[in-house]
Design an enzyme around this catalytic site. Structure first.
Site, PDB file in Angstrom:
ATOM      1  N   LYS A 111      48.671-106.664  24.629  1.00 30.33           N
ATOM      2  CA  LYS A 111      48.544-107.894  23.817  1.00 30.33           C
ATOM      3  C   LYS A 111      49.699-108.027  22.828  1.00 30.33           C
ATOM      4  CE  LYS A 111      44.635-109.533  25.350  1.00 30.33           C
ATOM      5  NZ  LYS A 111      44.591-110.640  26.260  1.00 30.33           N
ATOM      6  N   LYS A 194      45.629-107.186  39.540  1.00 33.24           N
ATOM      7  CA  LYS A 194      44.242-107.642  39.729  1.00 33.24           C
ATOM      8  C   LYS A 194      44.123-109.152  39.584  1.00 33.24           C
ATOM      9  CE  LYS A 194      42.354-107.774  35.157  1.00 33.24           C
ATOM     10  NZ  LYS A 194      41.081-107.952  34.520  1.00 33.24           N
ATOM     11  N   LYS A 197      42.252-114.599  35.363  1.00 36.44           N
ATOM     12  CA  LYS A 197      42.441-116.019  35.041  1.00 36.44           C
ATOM     13  C   LYS A 197      43.753-116.239  34.308  1.00 36.44           C
ATOM     14  CE  LYS A 197      38.636-115.493  31.806  1.00 36.44           C
ATOM     15  NZ  LYS A 197      38.216-114.290  32.495  1.00 36.44           N
TER      16      LYS A 197
HETATM   17  P1  ADP Z   1      40.241-111.775  33.335  1.00 40.89           P
HETATM   18  O1  ADP Z   1      41.121-110.629  33.683  1.00 40.89           O
HETATM   19  O2  ADP Z   1      40.264-112.842  34.351  1.00 40.89           O
HETATM   20  O3  ADP Z   1      40.491-112.289  31.932  1.00 40.89           O
HETATM   21  P2  ADP Z   1      38.016-110.467  32.174  1.00 40.89           P
HETATM   22  O4  ADP Z   1      38.973-109.525  31.530  1.00 40.89           O
HETATM   23  O5  ADP Z   1      37.330-111.478  31.320  1.00 40.89           O
HETATM   24  O6  ADP Z   1      38.760-111.207  33.360  1.00 40.89           O
HETATM   25  O7  ADP Z   1      36.936-109.591  32.949  1.00 40.89           O
HETATM   26  C1  ADP Z   1      35.531-109.660  32.817  1.00 40.89           C
HETATM   27  C2  ADP Z   1      34.900-108.573  33.665  1.00 40.89           C
HETATM   28  O8  ADP Z   1      35.282-108.719  35.032  1.00 40.89           O
HETATM   29  C3  ADP Z   1      35.301-107.140  33.289  1.00 40.89           C
HETATM   30  O9  ADP Z   1      34.187-106.281  33.471  1.00 40.89           O
HETATM   31  C4  ADP Z   1      36.379-106.792  34.257  1.00 40.89           C
HETATM   32  O10 ADP Z   1      36.465-105.417  34.504  1.00 40.89           O
HETATM   33  C5  ADP Z   1      35.939-107.549  35.505  1.00 40.89           C
HETATM   34  N1  ADP Z   1      37.105-107.982  36.270  1.00 40.89           N
HETATM   35  C6  ADP Z   1      37.957-108.987  35.969  1.00 40.89           C
HETATM   36  N2  ADP Z   1      38.912-109.135  36.898  1.00 40.89           N
HETATM   37  C7  ADP Z   1      38.662-108.182  37.828  1.00 40.89           C
HETATM   38  C8  ADP Z   1      39.285-107.807  39.056  1.00 40.89           C
HETATM   39  N3  ADP Z   1      40.334-108.476  39.518  1.00 40.89           N
HETATM   40  N4  ADP Z   1      38.773-106.777  39.749  1.00 40.89           N
HETATM   41  C9  ADP Z   1      37.676-106.111  39.297  1.00 40.89           C
HETATM   42  N5  ADP Z   1      37.043-106.412  38.158  1.00 40.89           N
HETATM   43  C10 ADP Z   1      37.502-107.430  37.431  1.00 40.89           C
END
Ligand code: ADP
Ligand code: TRP
Length: 332
Positions: A111, A194, A197
């Site tokens: 961040k 991964k 969003k």
């Molecule tokens: P983003 O990366 O889209 O902002 P978040 O960080 O809000 O998503 O993730 C919310 C939940 O979803 C967490 O528990 C995270 O580990 C899981 N998660 C998000 N993206 C993935 C992914 N590509 N593969 C596995 N788990 C994910």
């Protein structure tokens, strides 16, 4: 009965990564655990959303949780800011979290680079708030994706440190839980790691998008000029698409395309078309439920109120124990 806690920050629509990395485990766990699932709206303040975005995103994720199958009667489904005990315990736990370890957190370092103009104190102490989310319900397990492993390690550090400091056993040390036994990483469509969003318009497959944009995104995913010799290893971009297919398609479909890759007869156009078709088939019923729930304010408010009540009861118990332990004992 063992307790499980997990949360998702309301920063936009949920995607396949959120579902397979987190919500799928929630669905399993609500059957056999004392389960708390929440919308981490306090966490999302670190990125300074507008009040309208914040409220809209909380509503979105609440509707999505329900549409994906979370049952407010089986689990406790709540909004983090509805539970002030969390903020109170966060104040206390911050006193036992040290600058050096917080600065070493991978998410903080990331961040510092990605939002250089907004390196606020909340970002630094994000792992403390997350630890409190978990410890306030004395969770044994936390279903999260691989990206959250370090936060969970820090949670254990804070639990142990508190227990040791006050010679108590108030907090268990929570373990990661995952669907298949190992932590899942769902790849994105643009091969930046991964699915996320924040990975740009074309990376994530969202449940609440229409078929057309999703189909286009999948058809646009980068491939290569095809396998050159039988049974060769798949390059990352291709493996990622196979990984996605194994989540949404039948085993036999994956096996057919795998065999076609291995004998060099695969046509990526057909492969992606199949992936798109199966993805849309998987998403459509959930999307329709999301849309129906978003227009049912009365039901959403009932769910949120029930969740807040149940979560506060559990959080209050832990907080009262902690207040006693640390020496905040009432004079009146
Ligand atoms: P983003 O990366 O889209 O902002 P978040 O960080 O809000 O998503 O993730 C919310 C939940 O979803 C967490 O528990 C995270 O580990 C899981 N998660 C998000 N993206 C993935 C992914 N590509 N593969 C596995 N788990 C994910
Ligand atoms: N940090 C998690 C994420 O970015 C969200 C989260 C906040 C969480 N508090 C939690 C997850 C407690 C599990 C348990 O995805």
């Amino acid at each position: 009965m063992k307790t499980v806690v997990s949360g998702i920050r309301p920063t936009g629509k949920l995607h396949l990564g959120n579902y397979f990395g987190a919500v799928r485990s929630f669905l399993e766990m609500q059957e056999n655990y004392n389960a708390y699932f929440f919308i981490a709206d306090i966490h999302s303040l670190t990125t300074h959303p507008t009040p309208e975005d914040l409220h809209g995103n909380v509503k979105q994720v609440l509707a999505e949780y329900l549409a994906m199958g979370l049952d407010p009667e089986k689990s406790t489904l709540f909004i983090q800011s509805d539970v002030p005990e969390i903020s109170e315990l966060y104040t206390i736990m911050n006193m036992n979290a040290y600058l050096g370890e917080l600065e070493r957190s991978a998410s903080f370092k990331e961040k510092v680079k990605s939002q250089r103009n907004n390196v606020n104190a909340g970002l630094l102490t994000y792992p403390v708030l997350m630890a409190v989310d978990i410890l306030v319900h004395k969770a044994d397990f936390v279903p999260v994706g691989k990206d959250q492993e370090q936060h969970l390690e820090m949670t254990r550090t804070y639990a142990k440190r508190f227990n040791h400091m006050y010679k108590s056993e108030v907090f268990p040390e929570p373990q990661a839980y995952s669907h298949s036994g190992k932590l899942v990483k769902v790849p994105g469509l643009t091969n930046q790691g991964k699915m996320s969003k924040s990975g740009g318009e074309n990376d994530a497959i969202f449940f609440d998008d229409d078929d057309k944009p999703t189909h286009k995104k999948i058809m646009r995913a980068v491939t290569d000029s095809g396998p050159e010799k039988p049974n060769q290893d798949k390059p990352e971009a291709i493996q990622n698409l196979f990984d996605l297919m194994s989540l949404v398609s039948d085993e036999s479909t994956v096996a057919t395309f795998d065999a076609a890759y291995n004998d060099c007869s695969i046509r990526y156009g057909d492969f992606k078309k199949q992936l798109s078709e199966d993805t849309l088939k998987f998403i459509a019923p959930i999307r329709e439920k999301i849309r129906a729930l978003k227009s049912d304010d009365a039901y959403l408010s009932k769910v949120a109120e029930l969740g807040a009540e149940k979560a506060r009861e559990s959080a209050r118990k832990t907080l009262e124990e902690v207040l006693q332990i640390i020496g905040f004992r009432k004079f009146y």
